[in-house]
Structures are given as C-alpha cells and as structure tokens.
Enzyme design. Structure first.
Site: not given
Ligand code: C2G
Length: 135
Positions: A46, A48
């Site tokens: 990813k 990250k």
């Molecule tokens: N999220 C949100 N609002 C934000 C930040 C994040 O609604 N300001 C939501 C994201 O859309 C996601 C969840 O919180 O549904 C977790 O966010 P992340 O930890 O950034 O996950 P992500 O990197 O999008 O990983 O296979 C799918 C991936 O693992 C998703």
C-alpha cells in the site's frame, strides 16, 4: 439472523474520520468485522508507513464499542474469500473507494460512506513533523 458488516483499513493514529466510518458501518448490521492492514501489506504494497504496529492498531480497534472482531488484511485479493469466510452480509468502505469494490455485489451488499472531510492520518503526521502540511 445476525447481520454481519465488514470493512478494511490501516486505521493508524485513530481519528474522528475513522470513528465516523466505524460508527456508521455498525449501524448497517449487528456485528462489525474490521480487516486491518498488516505492517507488511502497508509498507510493501500500500506504500503506507504506518506509525503504530499491527498489534497496537488492533488493540485500539478492539477497544472500540463499534468493533466486534479484528482480523488481518494481508493483500488486495482476499476480500471475496473473506466475505465467505466471515459470513458477511454488508461490505462498507469510505467513498474514496467509490466503485472500486462493486465486483463484490454478487456476494453481499456494497456500501460506500462519505468520508469525513478535514482530517487524515497523513495530515496529522505532517503537522506533528512541523511541515505545517495540509489541514
Ligand atoms: N476514512 C474516512 N474519513 C477520513 C479518513 C478515512 O471515512 N477522513 C475512512 C476510509 O475511507 C476507510 C477507513 O476510514 O474506509 C480507514 O481509512 P484508512 O485507514 O486510510 O484505510 P485505507 O488506507 O483506505 O485502506 O483494502 C482496503 C484498504 O485496506 C483501505
């Protein structure tokens, strides 16, 4: 019949955007399963660099009243099997992923929820490192 909801993410340095997502996801069923990206999946695939380890991020999520189970997300390809394995009725993600997981619609309901504006783990890290990054 218990309605089971699943969602995926890194959930590093938890903030209100994560909480809003989990809270709304839980309202869509009776049990919420969070598939948490492993350190390797984050760093190697990813792109990250998560601050907290998988174990620490799992501990935090398991402490939340909205979360019933936490399991590991190790790759992009496991979602279809996860839905069978964990007996899932609803798949939920923030709408930055809008449309990306529609292929799961033959297995379960797919819901994209509006993301919370104005907050992100990336911005928090940038601010803490003094880069005065985006709000
Ligand atoms: N999220 C949100 N609002 C934000 C930040 C994040 O609604 N300001 C939501 C994201 O859309 C996601 C969840 O919180 O549904 C977790 O966010 P992340 O930890 O950034 O996950 P992500 O990197 O999008 O990983 O296979 C799918 C991936 O693992 C998703």
């Amino acid at each position: 019949m218990t309605k089971r909801v699943i969602t995926y993410g890194t959930y590093d340095i938890l903030h209100r955007g994560h909480i809003n997502l989990l809270k709304r996801a839980k309202t869509l069923g009776d049990e919420l399963i969070v598939m948490l990206s492993t350190d390797e999946f984050n760093q190697d695939i990813k792109g990250k660099d998560n601050y907290y380890t998988y174990e620490d991020r799992k501990l935090v999520l398991e402490a939340l009243k909205y979360v019933d189970e936490v399991h590991s997300e190790e790759n992009w390809e496991q979602k279809a099997t996860d839905i069978e394995k964990y007996d899932i009725d609803v798949f939920v993600m923030g709408d930055t992923w809008e449309g990306k997981f529609d292929f799961l619609k033959d297995k379960c309901e797919v819901v994209y929820l509006p993301r919370t504006e104005g907050v992100s783990t990336t911005a928090i890290k940038e601010r803490l490192m003094g880069n005065k990054g985006a709000k």
